[in-house]
Enzyme design. Structure first.
Site, PDB file in Angstrom:
ATOM      1  NE  ARG A 128     -30.929  40.185 -12.872  1.00 31.52           N
ATOM      2  CZ  ARG A 128     -30.880  40.608 -14.044  1.00 31.52           C
ATOM      3  NH1 ARG A 128     -29.663  40.239 -14.875  1.00 31.52           N
ATOM      4  NH2 ARG A 128     -31.529  41.588 -14.588  1.00 31.52           N
ATOM      5  CE  LYS A 150     -29.229  32.675   8.433  1.00 30.48           C
ATOM      6  NZ  LYS A 150     -29.674  33.032   9.816  1.00 30.48           N
ATOM      7  CD  GLU A 192     -22.137  33.690  18.114  1.00 35.75           C
ATOM      8  OE1 GLU A 192     -23.118  32.567  17.912  1.00 35.75           O
ATOM      9  OE2 GLU A 192     -23.216  34.807  17.866  1.00 35.75           O
ATOM     10  CE  LYS A 233     -22.904  29.727  10.048  1.00 33.85           C
ATOM     11  NZ  LYS A 233     -23.125  31.132  10.295  1.00 33.85           N
ATOM     12  CD  GLU A 243     -31.774  30.213  10.089  1.00 35.82           C
ATOM     13  OE1 GLU A 243     -31.195  30.843   9.664  1.00 35.82           O
ATOM     14  OE2 GLU A 243     -32.106  30.113  11.248  1.00 35.82           O
ATOM     15  NE  ARG A 247     -27.215  28.995   8.431  1.00 36.25           N
ATOM     16  CZ  ARG A 247     -26.625  29.267   7.223  1.00 36.25           C
ATOM     17  NH1 ARG A 247     -26.733  28.730   5.892  1.00 36.25           N
ATOM     18  NH2 ARG A 247     -26.068  30.311   7.321  1.00 36.25           N
ATOM     19  CG  ASN A 251     -31.008  30.915  15.487  1.00 39.11           C
ATOM     20  OD1 ASN A 251     -30.035  31.576  15.264  1.00 39.11           O
ATOM     21  ND2 ASN A 251     -32.114  30.479  14.510  1.00 39.11           N
ATOM     22  CG  HIS A 254     -28.483  33.389  18.584  1.00 42.00           C
ATOM     23  ND1 HIS A 254     -27.529  32.662  18.968  1.00 42.00           N
ATOM     24  CD2 HIS A 254     -27.671  34.423  17.773  1.00 42.00           C
ATOM     25  CE1 HIS A 254     -26.554  32.921  18.674  1.00 42.00           C
ATOM     26  NE2 HIS A 254     -26.328  33.884  17.847  1.00 42.00           N
ATOM     27  CG  HIS A 258     -31.824  38.006  18.410  1.00 48.29           C
ATOM     28  ND1 HIS A 258     -32.201  36.915  17.376  1.00 48.29           N
ATOM     29  CD2 HIS A 258     -30.335  38.172  17.980  1.00 48.29           C
ATOM     30  CE1 HIS A 258     -31.311  36.553  16.544  1.00 48.29           C
ATOM     31  NE2 HIS A 258     -30.196  37.378  17.004  1.00 48.29           N
ATOM     32  CG  HIS A 273     -24.629  39.025  18.229  1.00 44.02           C
ATOM     33  ND1 HIS A 273     -26.112  38.715  18.033  1.00 44.02           N
ATOM     34  CD2 HIS A 273     -24.172  37.631  17.896  1.00 44.02           C
ATOM     35  CE1 HIS A 273     -26.308  37.477  17.835  1.00 44.02           C
ATOM     36  NE2 HIS A 273     -24.942  37.001  17.471  1.00 44.02           N
TER      37      HIS A 273
END
Ligand SMILES: NC(=O)c1ccc[n+]([C@@H]2O[C@H](COP(=O)([O-])OP(=O)(O)OC[C@H]3O[C@@H](n4cnc5c(N)ncnc54)[C@H](O)[C@@H]3O)[C@@H](O)[C@H]2O)c1
Ligand SMILES: NC(=O)c1ccc[n+]([C@@H]2O[C@H](COP(=O)([O-])OP(=O)(O)OC[C@H]3O[C@@H](n4cnc5c(N)ncnc54)[C@H](O)[C@@H]3O)[C@@H](O)[C@H]2O)c1
Ligand SMILES: [Zn+2]
Ligand SMILES: [Zn+2]
Lengths: 375, 375
Positions: A128, A150, A192, A233, A243, A247, A251, A254, A258, A273
């Site tokens: 955990r 993330k 980025e 960041k 997020e 945050r 994107n 993005h 995407h 990407h």
């Protein structure tokens, strides 16, 4: 930007008692043992890496760990996006448990964003939550995926749909290892880097326009660009760890990006990407101009810079056929969810003046796409 | 204990903006749609259950959801501890994503602790955390596993080694469904009920000694016992969500119990978890007496009660051969980690006066085990 650039930098991610350091500089893998021993109570680690990174850097890392009295086991996985799957997660969990990694020990990701996302997820679920150290080896991982917690894997239903938030305890960005990264991957990561300027750092974007060749060459300018990106960041993550708001600015580019990745079926021969993000950022600036939010000159300036570094900037730059605008629009709607015909989008009022717009008419996006990508 | 026992009870788990209710009473599955619709913004759920529970209660649940305008899909898994594995986690994640469960929708666990632990884990990792509703159908799940947010699966390296903390948004404990639970499973869950008395509620233990037959029979006394147990667990969880301190008290009887489960190779024909806990609690009380912490009368009283309800209370009650004391000791050491020959153990000064002892000499535990279990 400072003219006196030190050989090593550090950025702190402020998250209360889960705060951590990002160390940035050349040769950090060889010093990893010392940095880790200074921070970790335990003396055992499991290193997860991929088949491109292992032959180049695993031995150096293992030697450095051994020298500092840290017992390490390692697991080498296939390279590539397919590794972000349950098929690879299971052996990673097994390796960590088999190495008897406990409360004070740690799991180490040595590789690009694929290894970082997968390993971070495994660290987040074994017992955990186990301690986790990122040693990002791609530019994208150093400036983006290794920072912020993330983690996750892909599902047949979509990318990154399964995972947890699990912050690392330390990030070691060895800027020297980027020399062996392919030019294409370096450029993709650079998209980025430029993004942070375009979000809210106009002077940084200006500095990149002047200094990008030095960033690509390595040395102080590269360290500086990575440090500024990590700081950017880190600031966003500290303000909005999960997020829920701010945050989302990360994107920028993005949503379009995407959709293009989906349209090219995540085939890295056609689009990786960062390339999708490059095209996406230009589209976001152009769309903002079309909505009379920003000057078309800004869009042209963004495109000129990204093109100069060798990134694709238009849909037509992507090899192979793209589906019609309507299909791209469907992918956007899936990614973002349309509420009453309105979309949430990152738009801009100019270089370094991006903002979250949550009332973008889907119909405007569709006609814009039709204009940009006539059949 | 109150004499006027209402037909339905509710307990609140206080965890700031993640607080949630546990509703306890007969017929709650038939009312699930209403209770969920009142709390959930979304109108979509995925129900995960097992092959013993599905034929009895799934239809009632689905009908209740439909009546409240909630769209539901369901997945029925094999029953038993083996279901807590990656093999079952993957189809559960798939089912949730396939049902397009999003931010405001929810995942529902309908079953015992196995289904609850597995489904909670899936809910915790799909989209990095989805809403989660527990509908526990075993006594153990109603009084223990459905409350507190511990979720997970087993690994070849040990039980519950992979998982996350993920709190439910609502727990619906339908006390009526316990009528179809086997007597053996009911008794096993009852061991955990008695545990709450033995930890820090002497009057509750006394009440159980008087009223256990009514608890087994159903009705108000059963609801009362479950509500007191949930309140006890809720209090501990609110004080120590991540098990850094106080929450360890919940492990009363579990150190010995886990060693016995391991010694019987988790073969449920020989021993189920609650039975191991029953034997373990008697051992913990006897060991405390041996250490001159508690009176031997207390150990005798605990044993008498657990034996009266039909639970095993001594190692000799477990069918089949047990390994020698030394091997049991190894299992304990694995579970607990020995520091300088000392173990952390939950000991007691008497009924309802348990405490965390972190300096128990391993040698004392071993000679105690040899005495209790001579070869
Ligand atoms: N977690 C986050 O916040 C976040 C953010 C952005 C992207 N991501 C994820 O990151 C992934 C992409 O990361 P990536 O671009 O690093 O991909 P990657 O990990 O696949 O690395 C790209 C390629 O470069 C190779 N490589 C890495 N370092 C090298 C080196 N020093 N020398 C030679 N080769 C090297 C890798 O083996 C791989 O073939 C995607 O899965 C994406 O979803 C995550
Ligand atoms: N998460 C936690 O905090 C926590 C705490 C304690 C135990 N657990 C876990 O819980 C699990 C044990 O839970 P369990 O004892 O409920 O096991 P279980 O889920 O296997 O249920 C026991 C048996 O009863 C059946 N059953 C359940 N409800 C029924 C009903 N109403 N009628 C008829 N049959 C029914 C099940 O199909 C199963 O065969 C273990 O895996 C244990 O690790 C978790
Ligand atoms: Zn990106
Ligand atoms: Zn238990």
């Amino acid at each position: 930007m400072s003219q006196m650039i030190p050989a090593e930098r550090s950025v702190r991610v402020n998250l209360g008692d889960r705060s951590y350091d990002i160390l940035i500089g050349p040769g950090l893998i060889a010093e990893a043992g010392r940095e880790i021993a200074a921070r970790l109570k335990g003396r055992r680690v499991a290193v997860i890496t991929d088949e491109n990174v292992a032959p180049r850097y695993l031995e150096t890392l293992m030697a450095s760990l051994a020298q500092s009295g840290i017992e390490a086991v390692s697991l080498v996985l296939p390279a590539g996006e397919k590794t972000k799957s349950f098929d690879c997660l299971i052996p990673v969990c097994d390796a960590i448990l088999g190495a008897r990694i406990e409360r004070n020990d740690a799991v180490i990701a040595l590789g690009g964003g694929v290894i970082g996302d997968l390993t971070g997820f495994a660290a987040g679920i074994v017992r955990r939550g186990s301690r986790f150290i990122q040693i990002p080896t791609s530019l994208l991982a150093q400036v983006d995926s290794s920072v912020g917690g993330k983690t996750g894997i892909n599902s047949p239903h979509g990318k990154n749909l399964i995972g947890v938030f699990h912050q690392p305890d330390l990030v070691l960005a060895d800027t020297g290892v980027l020399d062996t990264l392919s030019q294409r991957e370096f450029r993709a990561g650079y998209a980025e880097v430029a993004k942070y300027g375009l979000i809210d750092k106009p002077e940084f974007f200006h500095w990149l326009e002047q200094n990008w060749q030095a960033v690509f060459a390595g040395g102080g300018a590269r360290i500086e660009a990575i440090a500024v990106s990590c700081q950017a960041k880190a600031d966003v993550v500290a303000a909005d760890e999960r997020e829920n708001g701010l945050r989302a600015l990360l994107n920028l580019g993005h949503t379009f990006g995407h959709a293009l990745e989906a349209a090219t079926e995540y085939d890295s021969h056609r689009l990786v990407h960062g390339e999708g993000v490059a095209v996406g950022m230009v589209l976001a600036y152009e769309f903002s101009a079309r909505m009379n939010l920003a000057s078309p000159d800004d869009a042209r300036r963004v495109e000129a810079h990204l093109r100069a570094v060798g990134l694709p900037t238009r849909m037509a730059d992507i090899p192979g056929m793209l589906p019609p605008a309507e299909r791209l629009m469907e992918a956007i709607a899936q990614d973002k969810k349309v509420k009453g015909g309105k979309l949430t989008f990152i738009l801009t009022r100019g270089i370094g003046h991006s903002f979250v717009a949550d009332d973008v008419p889907a119909s405007e996006v569709l006609s814009f796409l039709k204009e940009k990508h006539p059949q």
